[in-house]
Design a protein around this motif. Sequence first.
Motif, PDB file in Angstrom:
ATOM      1  N   VAL A  59      40.880 -63.540  25.161  1.00 60.75           N
ATOM      2  CA  VAL A  59      41.157 -62.606  26.248  1.00 60.75           C
ATOM      3  C   VAL A  59      40.417 -61.307  25.970  1.00 60.75           C
ATOM      4  N   HIS A  60      39.722 -60.825  26.976  1.00 61.00           N
ATOM      5  CA  HIS A  60      39.003 -59.560  26.860  1.00 61.00           C
ATOM      6  C   HIS A  60      39.690 -58.517  27.734  1.00 61.00           C
ATOM      7  N   ILE A  61      40.118 -57.423  27.097  1.00 60.24           N
ATOM      8  CA  ILE A  61      40.630 -56.275  27.832  1.00 60.24           C
ATOM      9  C   ILE A  61      39.738 -55.097  27.447  1.00 60.24           C
ATOM     10  N   PRO A  62      39.757 -54.014  28.198  1.00 57.30           N
ATOM     11  CA  PRO A  62      38.913 -52.877  27.824  1.00 57.30           C
ATOM     12  C   PRO A  62      39.182 -52.429  26.383  1.00 57.30           C
ATOM     13  N   GLN A  63      38.161 -52.331  25.594  1.00 59.69           N
ATOM     14  CA  GLN A  63      38.162 -51.870  24.206  1.00 59.69           C
ATOM     15  C   GLN A  63      38.802 -52.830  23.210  1.00 59.69           C
ATOM     16  N   HIS A  64      39.095 -54.057  23.618  1.00 57.15           N
ATOM     17  CA  HIS A  64      39.705 -54.976  22.663  1.00 57.15           C
ATOM     18  C   HIS A  64      39.540 -56.439  23.120  1.00 57.15           C
ATOM     19  N   ASP A  65      39.454 -57.355  22.145  1.00 57.93           N
ATOM     20  CA  ASP A  65      39.443 -58.795  22.404  1.00 57.93           C
ATOM     21  C   ASP A  65      40.545 -59.443  21.571  1.00 57.93           C
ATOM     22  N   PHE A  66      41.168 -60.448  22.141  1.00 55.18           N
ATOM     23  CA  PHE A  66      42.163 -61.246  21.425  1.00 55.18           C
ATOM     24  C   PHE A  66      41.653 -62.669  21.349  1.00 55.18           C
ATOM     25  N   LEU A  81      51.733 -72.968  22.543  1.00 56.31           N
ATOM     26  CA  LEU A  81      51.911 -72.159  21.334  1.00 56.31           C
ATOM     27  C   LEU A  81      50.927 -70.993  21.313  1.00 56.31           C
ATOM     28  N   ALA A  82      49.684 -71.266  21.649  1.00 52.54           N
ATOM     29  CA  ALA A  82      48.677 -70.204  21.689  1.00 52.54           C
ATOM     30  C   ALA A  82      49.008 -69.190  22.780  1.00 52.54           C
ATOM     31  N   PHE A  83      49.441 -69.672  23.937  1.00 51.50           N
ATOM     32  CA  PHE A  83      49.783 -68.792  25.048  1.00 51.50           C
ATOM     33  C   PHE A  83      50.935 -67.866  24.682  1.00 51.50           C
ATOM     34  N   ASP A  84      51.985 -68.410  24.049  1.00 57.41           N
ATOM     35  CA  ASP A  84      53.134 -67.596  23.652  1.00 57.41           C
ATOM     36  C   ASP A  84      52.728 -66.516  22.640  1.00 57.41           C
ATOM     37  N   ALA A  85      51.887 -66.875  21.683  1.00 61.27           N
ATOM     38  CA  ALA A  85      51.415 -65.893  20.704  1.00 61.27           C
ATOM     39  C   ALA A  85      50.570 -64.814  21.387  1.00 61.27           C
ATOM     40  N   LEU A  86      49.769 -65.218  22.346  1.00 59.78           N
ATOM     41  CA  LEU A  86      48.937 -64.268  23.080  1.00 59.78           C
ATOM     42  C   LEU A  86      49.796 -63.300  23.891  1.00 59.78           C
ATOM     43  N   VAL A  87      50.813 -63.807  24.553  1.00 62.75           N
ATOM     44  CA  VAL A  87      51.718 -62.947  25.332  1.00 62.75           C
ATOM     45  C   VAL A  87      52.361 -61.906  24.424  1.00 62.75           C
ATOM     46  N   ASN A  88      52.798 -62.319  23.228  1.00 62.50           N
ATOM     47  CA  ASN A  88      53.392 -61.374  22.285  1.00 62.50           C
ATOM     48  C   ASN A  88      52.394 -60.284  21.896  1.00 62.50           C
ATOM     49  N   GLN A  89      51.153 -60.652  21.644  1.00 62.30           N
ATOM     50  CA  GLN A  89      50.142 -59.656  21.295  1.00 62.30           C
ATOM     51  C   GLN A  89      49.857 -58.704  22.451  1.00 62.30           C
ATOM     52  N   LEU A  90      49.782 -59.244  23.657  1.00 63.10           N
ATOM     53  CA  LEU A  90      49.544 -58.382  24.819  1.00 63.10           C
ATOM     54  C   LEU A  90      50.694 -57.397  25.022  1.00 63.10           C
ATOM     55  N   LYS A  91      51.924 -57.867  24.859  1.00 62.26           N
ATOM     56  CA  LYS A  91      53.083 -56.988  24.999  1.00 62.26           C
ATOM     57  C   LYS A  91      53.059 -55.880  23.948  1.00 62.26           C
ATOM     58  N   ARG A  92      52.750 -56.239  22.701  1.00 59.97           N
ATOM     59  CA  ARG A  92      52.687 -55.232  21.638  1.00 59.97           C
ATOM     60  C   ARG A  92      51.593 -54.209  21.908  1.00 59.97           C
ATOM     61  N   THR A  93      50.450 -54.678  22.379  1.00 53.73           N
ATOM     62  CA  THR A  93      49.349 -53.781  22.689  1.00 53.73           C
ATOM     63  C   THR A  93      49.729 -52.829  23.815  1.00 53.73           C
ATOM     64  N   LYS A  94      50.366 -53.345  24.827  1.00 48.86           N
ATOM     65  CA  LYS A  94      50.794 -52.513  25.952  1.00 48.86           C
ATOM     66  C   LYS A  94      51.829 -51.477  25.498  1.00 48.86           C
ATOM     67  N   GLU A  95      52.774 -51.889  24.648  1.00 47.63           N
ATOM     68  CA  GLU A  95      53.780 -50.963  24.137  1.00 47.63           C
ATOM     69  C   GLU A  95      53.147 -49.855  23.304  1.00 47.63           C
ATOM     70  N   ARG A  96      52.173 -50.205  22.455  1.00 50.33           N
ATOM     71  CA  ARG A  96      51.494 -49.203  21.633  1.00 50.33           C
ATOM     72  C   ARG A  96      50.745 -48.200  22.496  1.00 50.33           C
ATOM     73  N   LYS A  97      50.059 -48.684  23.512  1.00 53.39           N
ATOM     74  CA  LYS A  97      49.326 -47.782  24.391  1.00 53.39           C
ATOM     75  C   LYS A  97      50.273 -46.880  25.164  1.00 53.39           C
ATOM     76  N   PHE A  98      51.430 -47.404  25.545  1.00 46.07           N
ATOM     77  CA  PHE A  98      52.422 -46.612  26.268  1.00 46.07           C
ATOM     78  C   PHE A  98      53.007 -45.540  25.350  1.00 46.07           C
ATOM     79  N   GLN A  99      53.277 -45.891  24.068  1.00 47.73           N
ATOM     80  CA  GLN A  99      53.832 -44.936  23.120  1.00 47.73           C
ATOM     81  C   GLN A  99      52.843 -43.816  22.803  1.00 47.73           C
ATOM     82  N   VAL A 100      51.558 -44.135  22.730  1.00 48.47           N
ATOM     83  CA  VAL A 100      50.534 -43.141  22.440  1.00 48.47           C
ATOM     84  C   VAL A 100      50.456 -42.123  23.583  1.00 48.47           C
ATOM     85  N   LYS A 101      50.569 -42.581  24.816  1.00 50.29           N
ATOM     86  CA  LYS A 101      50.483 -41.696  25.958  1.00 50.29           C
ATOM     87  C   LYS A 101      51.719 -40.805  26.087  1.00 50.29           C
ATOM     88  N   SER A 102      52.859 -41.270  25.606  1.00 54.05           N
ATOM     89  CA  SER A 102      54.104 -40.496  25.757  1.00 54.05           C
ATOM     90  C   SER A 102      54.171 -39.314  24.819  1.00 54.05           C
TER      91      SER A 102
END
Length: 102
Positions: A59-66, A81-102
Amino acid sequence: MNVQIQTLHFDADSKLIDHVSRKIQKLDTFYDRIVSVEVYLKLDNIAHQIKDKIAGIKVHIPQHDFFIKHESKSFEESFNLAFDALVNQLKRTKERKFQVKS
């Protein structure tokens, strides 16, 4: 979101392709800035090995690849199994970006 599904060493049936496509479309609910997704389904030709069906998701998102890869007895299980692991990584990435902005 650009989606590509590739199969290596076999021809996938429509049921498997539909399963993968349906799941990939759900990724937008977890992270809305996904640029592209590449799914690799590979039949490993090593003899006498139980875990011989490999699923990889890139998965390619701006400034990062998974890239997540799993292997098991079936393509559906490997992909899930791969999809579930990917969803967890995307959620963590989104949470980190949200925390940085706050």
